[in-house]
Write a protein that holds these residues in place. Structure first.
Motif, PDB file in Angstrom:
ATOM      1  N   ALA A  50       0.825  -1.204   0.000  1.00 57.53           N
ATOM      2  CA  ALA A  50       0.000   0.000   0.000  1.00 57.53           C
ATOM      3  C   ALA A  50       0.861   1.256   0.000  1.00 57.53           C
ATOM      4  O   ALA A  50       0.514   2.255  -0.614  1.00 57.53           O
ATOM      5  N   ALA A  51       2.011   1.208   0.678  1.00 60.72           N
ATOM      6  CA  ALA A  51       2.863   2.391   0.756  1.00 60.72           C
ATOM      7  C   ALA A  51       3.520   2.714  -0.577  1.00 60.72           C
ATOM      8  O   ALA A  51       3.855   3.861  -0.845  1.00 60.72           O
ATOM      9  N   LEU A  52       3.693   1.711  -1.437  1.00 62.42           N
ATOM     10  CA  LEU A  52       4.369   1.938  -2.703  1.00 62.42           C
ATOM     11  C   LEU A  52       3.432   2.320  -3.833  1.00 62.42           C
ATOM     12  O   LEU A  52       3.885   2.600  -4.931  1.00 62.42           O
ATOM     13  N   LEU A  53       2.144   2.323  -3.563  1.00 63.79           N
ATOM     14  CA  LEU A  53       1.191   2.607  -4.618  1.00 63.79           C
ATOM     15  C   LEU A  53       1.289   4.058  -5.070  1.00 63.79           C
ATOM     16  O   LEU A  53       1.438   4.962  -4.260  1.00 63.79           O
ATOM     17  N   PRO A  54       1.167   4.289  -6.365  1.00 65.85           N
ATOM     18  CA  PRO A  54       1.170   5.666  -6.851  1.00 65.85           C
ATOM     19  C   PRO A  54      -0.149   6.339  -6.519  1.00 65.85           C
ATOM     20  O   PRO A  54      -1.141   5.666  -6.243  1.00 65.85           O
ATOM     21  N   TRP A  55      -0.173   7.631  -6.548  1.00 60.64           N
ATOM     22  CA  TRP A  55      -1.394   8.368  -6.321  1.00 60.64           C
ATOM     23  C   TRP A  55      -1.647   9.250  -7.528  1.00 60.64           C
ATOM     24  O   TRP A  55      -1.375  10.434  -7.539  1.00 60.64           O
ATOM     25  N   PRO A  56      -2.152   8.657  -8.618  1.00 58.10           N
ATOM     26  CA  PRO A  56      -2.283   9.400  -9.859  1.00 58.10           C
ATOM     27  C   PRO A  56      -3.266  10.546  -9.777  1.00 58.10           C
ATOM     28  O   PRO A  56      -3.177  11.480 -10.531  1.00 58.10           O
ATOM     29  N   VAL A  57      -4.181  10.510  -8.826  1.00 58.25           N
ATOM     30  CA  VAL A  57      -5.192  11.553  -8.740  1.00 58.25           C
ATOM     31  C   VAL A  57      -4.542  12.911  -8.490  1.00 58.25           C
ATOM     32  O   VAL A  57      -4.913  13.894  -9.087  1.00 58.25           O
ATOM     33  N   ALA A  58      -3.557  12.943  -7.590  1.00 60.38           N
ATOM     34  CA  ALA A  58      -2.905  14.211  -7.284  1.00 60.38           C
ATOM     35  C   ALA A  58      -2.129  14.724  -8.480  1.00 60.38           C
ATOM     36  O   ALA A  58      -2.100  15.908  -8.753  1.00 60.38           O
ATOM     37  N   ALA A  59      -1.491  13.818  -9.199  1.00 58.03           N
ATOM     38  CA  ALA A  59      -0.701  14.216 -10.350  1.00 58.03           C
ATOM     39  C   ALA A  59      -1.595  14.782 -11.443  1.00 58.03           C
ATOM     40  O   ALA A  59      -1.205  15.648 -12.196  1.00 58.03           O
ATOM     41  N   GLN A  60      -2.824  14.292 -11.542  1.00 59.22           N
ATOM     42  CA  GLN A  60      -3.732  14.752 -12.576  1.00 59.22           C
ATOM     43  C   GLN A  60      -4.462  16.020 -12.157  1.00 59.22           C
ATOM     44  O   GLN A  60      -5.121  16.635 -12.966  1.00 59.22           O
ATOM     45  N   GLY A  61      -4.357  16.400 -10.888  1.00 57.53           N
ATOM     46  CA  GLY A  61      -4.974  17.629 -10.434  1.00 57.53           C
ATOM     47  C   GLY A  61      -6.458  17.506 -10.124  1.00 57.53           C
ATOM     48  O   GLY A  61      -7.110  18.485  -9.872  1.00 57.53           O
ATOM     49  N   SER A  62      -7.025  16.303 -10.146  1.00 55.91           N
ATOM     50  CA  SER A  62      -8.435  16.159  -9.824  1.00 55.91           C
ATOM     51  C   SER A  62      -8.596  15.872  -8.334  1.00 55.91           C
ATOM     52  O   SER A  62      -7.647  15.576  -7.626  1.00 55.91           O
ATOM     53  N   THR A  63      -9.830  15.949  -7.868  1.00 53.84           N
ATOM     54  CA  THR A  63     -10.117  15.757  -6.454  1.00 53.84           C
ATOM     55  C   THR A  63      -9.928  14.293  -6.069  1.00 53.84           C
ATOM     56  O   THR A  63     -10.438  13.400  -6.735  1.00 53.84           O
ATOM     57  N   PRO A  64      -9.204  14.031  -4.977  1.00 56.54           N
ATOM     58  CA  PRO A  64      -9.033  12.650  -4.515  1.00 56.54           C
ATOM     59  C   PRO A  64     -10.375  12.048  -4.102  1.00 56.54           C
ATOM     60  O   PRO A  64     -11.260  12.747  -3.622  1.00 56.54           O
ATOM     61  N   VAL A  65     -10.510  10.744  -4.279  1.00 55.61           N
ATOM     62  CA  VAL A  65     -11.737  10.044  -3.908  1.00 55.61           C
ATOM     63  C   VAL A  65     -11.494   9.323  -2.590  1.00 55.61           C
ATOM     64  O   VAL A  65     -10.678   8.409  -2.512  1.00 55.61           O
ATOM     65  N   VAL A  66     -12.199   9.757  -1.543  1.00 57.87           N
ATOM     66  CA  VAL A  66     -12.121   9.111  -0.234  1.00 57.87           C
ATOM     67  C   VAL A  66     -13.098   7.939  -0.252  1.00 57.87           C
ATOM     68  O   VAL A  66     -14.248   8.082  -0.654  1.00 57.87           O
ATOM     69  N   LEU A  67     -12.616   6.770   0.175  1.00 57.07           N
ATOM     70  CA  LEU A  67     -13.380   5.535   0.041  1.00 57.07           C
ATOM     71  C   LEU A  67     -14.023   5.062   1.336  1.00 57.07           C
ATOM     72  O   LEU A  67     -13.461   5.235   2.417  1.00 57.07           O
ATOM     73  N   THR A  68     -15.163   4.418   1.202  1.00 55.96           N
ATOM     74  CA  THR A  68     -15.762   3.578   2.236  1.00 55.96           C
ATOM     75  C   THR A  68     -16.011   2.238   1.560  1.00 55.96           C
ATOM     76  O   THR A  68     -16.070   2.164   0.326  1.00 55.96           O
TER      77      THR A  68
END
Length: 168
Positions: free
Chosen positions: A15-33
């Motif tokens: 999980a720590a190595l996963l990329p976070w493409p949402v931030a790089a694309q400038g869109s709003t992050p999706v918080v999950l349930t």
């Protein structure tokens, strides 16, 4: 107390190595349930829920009291942080810290903090809103450095320490 060491640390390492493409694309992050997660992410969320069931349950049990303390007002320099899960890819997520700005009913307004304080990226905190049910853990960080809460974090620290003990 059972410590699923063989399961916990590989799960976290991945999980720590996963990329976070949402931030790089400038869109709003999706918080999950678990209820609102896309089908591809749901199995990973369920595995995470099972692996950390006790500390997550304790964090969620004590969240209403911590929320009351936040709403009553924090001392200057104190911060109230929540841990949530954020979409990383179509089939994975990462845990992220969010500094609480306010509560409106059962929805939290917060700033999603950049991935790592020591990273080379100069990412800015991102405003997000999410339901309380998305909260995995909470920490009240006092200006003095003292922390309250952090149930999942302390569990992980203990699991790492146990795993690093030499075999006899």
């Amino acid at each position: 107390m059972k410590t699923p060491q063989a399961f916990v640390l590989p799960l976290l390492a991945g999980a720590a190595l996963l990329p976070w493409p949402v931030a790089a694309q400038g869109s709003t992050p999706v918080v999950l349930t678990v209820a609102s997660a896309p089908a591809g992410v749901r199995p990973a969320l369920v595995r995470d829920e099972v692996a950390f069931a006790d500390p997550i349950r304790e964090a969620q049990r004590t969240l209403p009291q911590a929320k009351k303390r936040f709403l009553a007002g924090l001392a200057h320099g104190d911060q109230f942080l929540l841990v949530v899960r954020v979409m990383a890819t179509d089939t994975s997520f990462r845990q992220a810290s969010a500094r609480v700005l306010g509560w409106h009913g059962n929805r939290v307004q917060a700033l999603l903090l950049p991935e790592a304080a020591g990273s080379a990226s100069s990412a800015e905190p991102v405003p997000v809103s999410f339901p309380e049910t998305a909260v995995v853990d909470w920490t009240l960080r006092r200006a003095s450095g003292r922390e309250e809460g952090n149930y999942v974090g302390r569990y992980l620290d203990t699991a790492c320490q146990l795993e690093s003990l030499p075999f006899r």
